[in-house]
Design an enzyme around this catalytic site. Structure first.
Site, PDB file in Angstrom:
ATOM      1  N   ARG A  31     -21.200  -3.398   3.614  1.00  0.00           N
ATOM      2  CA  ARG A  31     -20.395  -4.629   3.675  1.00  0.00           C
ATOM      3  C   ARG A  31     -20.582  -5.389   4.982  1.00  0.00           C
ATOM      4  NH1 ARG A  31     -14.125  -4.348   2.275  1.00  0.00           N
ATOM      5  NH2 ARG A  31     -14.101  -2.571   3.714  1.00  0.00           N
TER       6      ARG A  31
ATOM      7  N   ARG B 229       0.818  -1.210   0.000  1.00  0.00           N
ATOM      8  CA  ARG B 229       0.000   0.000   0.000  1.00  0.00           C
ATOM      9  C   ARG B 229       0.851   1.259   0.000  1.00  0.00           C
ATOM     10  NH1 ARG B 229      -4.940  -2.481   2.472  1.00  0.00           N
ATOM     11  NH2 ARG B 229      -6.560  -0.907   2.682  1.00  0.00           N
TER      12      ARG B 229
ATOM     13  N   ARG C 264      -9.809   6.891   4.556  1.00  0.00           N
ATOM     14  CA  ARG C 264      -9.196   5.733   3.875  1.00  0.00           C
ATOM     15  C   ARG C 264      -8.997   6.016   2.391  1.00  0.00           C
ATOM     16  NH1 ARG C 264     -13.301   1.495   5.963  1.00  0.00           N
ATOM     17  NH2 ARG C 264     -12.281   0.026   4.559  1.00  0.00           N
TER      18      ARG C 264
END
Ligand code: ADP
Ligand code: ADP
Ligand code: ZN
Length: 228
Positions: free
Chosen positions: A137, A98, A182
């Protein structure tokens, strides 16, 4: 774990993409289709938090705030996981690397075992879609299968289609406030990896908007070529 190194032929796939792009969903499909092992640093970190390890204690608040956990912690966790025997089948890295530091560390780790990256696949999605995907989710606590309130509901309410468990989990960081942070972390620190892997000739892109099954089909075609 017996400390032996992974055979040089084991494929390495990377799934790149913002939070909620479908990396975990598609990684599980690829696991089944190609016999590879999904390595999710998010899952490994959540397990460390739950187990209360030093790494988990350091990561907890950072994850809840939607920031990236330190490179050192994540690289150590991934290095240990890659040494486990099942990784000899080949791996799908979901959520790692990342940052550029992580990508360089991965290159070093793979050089040690003589492995190479078969493909780094960027799942391309609109930012607006992410909030909808993340807010709906949930995941089966029994087998890890991922679901969505609207886009991938369970056939029977609150019961996993795969294993029958009724232990459904929602993540503490899957809320509208944290999603913004995020996404910011993704654009600032992770999106540059698209250029990094393009420069190495490993980059592939997939249109990850739309039907889950259509994306799986496109991905399977691409992966079959990349690991041939
Ligand atoms: P990531 O691992 O990239 O964070 P997930 O695979 O967990 O993303 O997917 C995020 C959420 O969106 C899950 O609830 C999943 O069921 C759902 N989802 C995944 N792919 C799609 C898609 N193509 N269309 C709609 N929803 C999707
Ligand atoms: P998502 O794909 O929805 O962002 P993940 O499960 O991959 O979810 O990651 C959840 C959180 O775990 C991230 O917001 C971050 O705090 C941490 N994390 C996961 N993988 C990494 C990584 N490679 N480097 C740094 N932090 C990570
Ligand atoms: Zn299940």
């Amino acid at each position: 774990m017996d400390g032996t190194s992974t055979p040089t032929t084991a494929p390495v796939l990377i799934l790149l993409g913002p939070p909620g792009a479908g990396k975990g969903t598609q990684a599980r499909v690829l696991e089944e289709q190609f016999g590879l092992v999904q390595l999710s640093t998010g899952d490994l970190l959540r397990a460390a938090v739950a187990a209360g390890t030093d790494a988990g204690k350091a990561a907890k608040a950072v994850m809840e705030a939607g920031d990236l956990v330190s490179d050192e912690i994540v690289i150590n966790i991934l290095r240990d996981r890659l040494k486990e025997d099942d990784c000899a089948k080949g791996v799908i890295l979901d959520g790692f690397p990342r940052t550029t530091v992580q990508a360089e560390a991965l290159d070093t780790l793979l050089a040690e075992t003589g492995q190479k990256i078969n493909a780094a696949v960027s799942l391309e999605v609109d930012d607006a879609e992410m909030v909808t995907r993340i807010s709906g989710r949930f995941t089966c606590g029994g087998c890890g299968e991922g679901y969505h309130d609207s886009f991938k509901p369970t056939a029977k309410t609150n019961t996993c289609d795969k294993c029958g468990s009724t232990d459904m989990k929602r993540r503490a960081d899957d809320n509208a406030e944290t999603v913004g942070q995020r996404l910011e972390a993704y654009h600032a620190q992770t999106a540059p990896l698209i250029t990094y892997y393009d420069g190495k000739g490993a980059l592939k892109t997939i249109d990850a908007m739309g039907d889950i099954a259509r994306i799986s089909k496109d991905l399977a075609t691409l992966v079959a070529k990349a690991i041939a």
